[in-house]
Design a protein around this motif. Structure first.
Motif, PDB file in Angstrom:
ATOM      1  N   ALA A   1       0.663  -1.125  -0.055  1.00 26.34           N
ATOM      2  CA  ALA A   1      -0.004  -0.052  -0.123  1.00 26.34           C
ATOM      3  C   ALA A   1       0.887   1.275   0.102  1.00 26.34           C
ATOM      4  O   ALA A   1       0.484   2.151  -0.807  1.00 26.34           O
ATOM      5  CB  ALA A   1      -0.907  -0.259   1.098  1.00 26.34           C
ATOM      6  N   ALA A   2       2.073   1.317   0.899  1.00 22.44           N
ATOM      7  CA  ALA A   2       2.964   2.565   0.728  1.00 22.44           C
ATOM      8  C   ALA A   2       3.401   2.672  -0.409  1.00 22.44           C
ATOM      9  O   ALA A   2       3.598   3.837  -1.012  1.00 22.44           O
ATOM     10  CB  ALA A   2       3.960   2.220   1.838  1.00 22.44           C
ATOM     11  N   LEU A   3       4.053   1.563  -1.132  1.00 21.53           N
ATOM     12  CA  LEU A   3       4.561   1.815  -2.467  1.00 21.53           C
ATOM     13  C   LEU A   3       3.340   2.136  -3.307  1.00 21.53           C
ATOM     14  O   LEU A   3       4.107   3.047  -4.284  1.00 21.53           O
ATOM     15  CB  LEU A   3       5.014   0.346  -3.015  1.00 21.53           C
ATOM     16  N   ALA A   4       2.404   1.700  -3.423  1.00 21.04           N
ATOM     17  CA  ALA A   4       1.409   2.240  -4.374  1.00 21.04           C
ATOM     18  C   ALA A   4       1.269   3.702  -4.387  1.00 21.04           C
ATOM     19  O   ALA A   4       1.008   4.396  -5.358  1.00 21.04           O
ATOM     20  CB  ALA A   4       0.134   1.288  -4.036  1.00 21.04           C
ATOM     21  N   ARG A   5       0.982   4.076  -3.179  1.00 20.44           N
ATOM     22  CA  ARG A   5       0.913   5.406  -2.796  1.00 20.44           C
ATOM     23  C   ARG A   5       1.952   6.246  -3.295  1.00 20.44           C
ATOM     24  O   ARG A   5       1.720   7.482  -4.033  1.00 20.44           O
ATOM     25  CB  ARG A   5       0.665   5.760  -1.261  1.00 20.44           C
ATOM     26  N   ALA A   6       3.198   5.847  -2.975  1.00 20.53           N
ATOM     27  CA  ALA A   6       4.355   6.563  -3.203  1.00 20.53           C
ATOM     28  C   ALA A   6       4.625   6.645  -4.883  1.00 20.53           C
ATOM     29  O   ALA A   6       5.143   7.639  -5.373  1.00 20.53           O
ATOM     30  CB  ALA A   6       5.620   6.067  -2.540  1.00 20.53           C
ATOM     31  N   LEU A   7       3.995   5.521  -5.386  1.00 18.74           N
ATOM     32  CA  LEU A   7       4.114   5.564  -6.997  1.00 18.74           C
ATOM     33  C   LEU A   7       3.193   6.059  -7.918  1.00 18.74           C
ATOM     34  O   LEU A   7       3.140   6.509  -8.932  1.00 18.74           O
ATOM     35  CB  LEU A   7       4.302   4.082  -7.454  1.00 18.74           C
ATOM     36  N   GLY A   8       2.096   6.484  -7.007  1.00 21.23           N
ATOM     37  CA  GLY A   8       1.192   6.957  -7.700  1.00 21.23           C
ATOM     38  C   GLY A   8       0.220   6.010  -8.667  1.00 21.23           C
ATOM     39  O   GLY A   8      -0.222   6.595  -9.616  1.00 21.23           O
ATOM     40  N   VAL A   9       0.095   4.845  -8.087  1.00 27.57           N
ATOM     41  CA  VAL A   9      -0.556   3.784  -8.956  1.00 27.57           C
ATOM     42  C   VAL A   9      -1.576   3.231  -7.987  1.00 27.57           C
ATOM     43  O   VAL A   9      -1.595   3.257  -6.903  1.00 27.57           O
ATOM     44  CB  VAL A   9       0.302   2.792  -9.562  1.00 27.57           C
ATOM     45  N   GLY A  10      -2.697   2.453  -8.759  1.00 26.16           N
ATOM     46  CA  GLY A  10      -3.669   1.695  -7.994  1.00 26.16           C
ATOM     47  C   GLY A  10      -2.784   0.443  -7.298  1.00 26.16           C
ATOM     48  O   GLY A  10      -2.053  -0.409  -7.952  1.00 26.16           O
ATOM     49  N   LEU A  11      -3.273   0.187  -6.084  1.00 21.63           N
ATOM     50  CA  LEU A  11      -3.104  -1.034  -5.507  1.00 21.63           C
ATOM     51  C   LEU A  11      -3.122  -2.113  -6.143  1.00 21.63           C
ATOM     52  O   LEU A  11      -2.506  -3.098  -6.259  1.00 21.63           O
ATOM     53  CB  LEU A  11      -3.726  -1.078  -3.965  1.00 21.63           C
ATOM     54  N   ASP A  12      -4.486  -2.506  -6.882  1.00 16.41           N
ATOM     55  CA  ASP A  12      -5.051  -3.523  -7.574  1.00 16.41           C
ATOM     56  C   ASP A  12      -4.004  -4.171  -8.869  1.00 16.41           C
ATOM     57  O   ASP A  12      -3.609  -4.910  -8.911  1.00 16.41           O
ATOM     58  CB  ASP A  12      -6.252  -3.522  -8.096  1.00 16.41           C
ATOM     59  N   TRP A  13      -3.603  -3.016  -9.181  1.00 19.05           N
ATOM     60  CA  TRP A  13      -2.647  -2.911 -10.508  1.00 19.05           C
ATOM     61  C   TRP A  13      -1.472  -3.374 -10.138  1.00 19.05           C
ATOM     62  O   TRP A  13      -0.621  -4.396 -10.558  1.00 19.05           O
ATOM     63  CB  TRP A  13      -2.540  -1.682 -11.299  1.00 19.05           C
ATOM     64  N   LEU A  14      -0.611  -2.621  -8.959  1.00 19.30           N
ATOM     65  CA  LEU A  14       0.518  -3.110  -8.632  1.00 19.30           C
ATOM     66  C   LEU A  14       0.551  -4.442  -8.120  1.00 19.30           C
ATOM     67  O   LEU A  14       1.498  -5.231  -8.340  1.00 19.30           O
ATOM     68  CB  LEU A  14       0.888  -2.006  -7.365  1.00 19.30           C
ATOM     69  N   VAL A  15      -0.560  -5.141  -7.543  1.00 18.53           N
ATOM     70  CA  VAL A  15      -0.466  -6.519  -6.709  1.00 18.53           C
ATOM     71  C   VAL A  15      -0.941  -7.487  -8.018  1.00 18.53           C
ATOM     72  O   VAL A  15      -0.008  -8.237  -8.033  1.00 18.53           O
ATOM     73  CB  VAL A  15      -1.721  -6.518  -5.732  1.00 18.53           C
TER      74      VAL A  15
END
Length: 201
Positions: free
Chosen positions: A48-62
């Protein structure tokens, strides 16, 4: 979770920003960041922290499903002041600039943004403005505004060659101009040349 693609998606979303900067903004340690990029299974909190820092959706990141939401702009690290950039401190955040602006107009591969901390360069750059700095200049190729380090002090000033000496000028007449003698000019470390600015109105 598509763990094999997680590291790839993180790298894609980094969009040129350093891994160290991302880890710092996400609030995770360098060792955790290295583990994740090497394939270790991250915690939900770290994802979640990475998704926020990267400005991407958590679903896409995971999962890699859906749109990446990866910003189309060029991520440029923002530093708290000239001393932070000179000391290679972690940036406070990243700002997004249009790629055409970064590559075509500025022609920079190593652009950084620096918050101006005083009015020495006013009216050119006022306190609170953001200076866009090309970190790829190792020498004074031409007169201009630079971030420099001299006698352990980082300064944002206008530099002008005078033979082998350097004239250090502030655009604000309330700040004095001075000369670095030729014998001391080699002690000046150029951190970068100011190529643009984001100004307050």
């Amino acid at each position: 979770m598509n763990e094999d693609g997680l590291g790839q998606r993180i790298k894609q979303a980094m969009n040129g920003e350093s891994a160290r900067s991302i880890a710092w903004r996400a609030g995770i340690s360098d060792s955790t960041r290295r583990s994740i990029l090497a394939g270790a299974r991250p915690t939900v909190d770290n994802l979640a922290a990475l998704a926020r820092a990267l400005g991407v959706g958590l679903d896409w990141l995971v999962t890699g499903a859906g749109s990446s939401g990866v910003p189309r702009g060029e991520r440029t690290p923002l530093y708290a002041g000239p001393d932070a950039l000179a000391d290679d401190a972690p940036p406070t955040e990243a700002i997004e600039l249009p790629p055409a602006l970064v590559r075509t107009r500025f022609g920079c591969a190593a652009l950084a943004a620096v918050t101006v901390g005083d009015d020495a360069m006013a009216p050119t750059l006022a306190e609170g403005d953001v200076a866009l700095v090309d970190r790829d200049c190792g020498r004074l190729a031409r007169d201009g505004v630079y971030i420099m380090v001299f006698e352990k002090t980082a300064l944002l000033r206008r530099l002008q060659r005078a033979g082998a000496a350097l004239i250090v000028e502030a655009d604000n007449p309330a700040f004095r101009s001075w000369t670095i003698a030729a014998a001391q000019a080699a002690e000046v470390r150029l951190v970068g040349r100011v190529v643009g600015a984001i100004r307050r109105i």
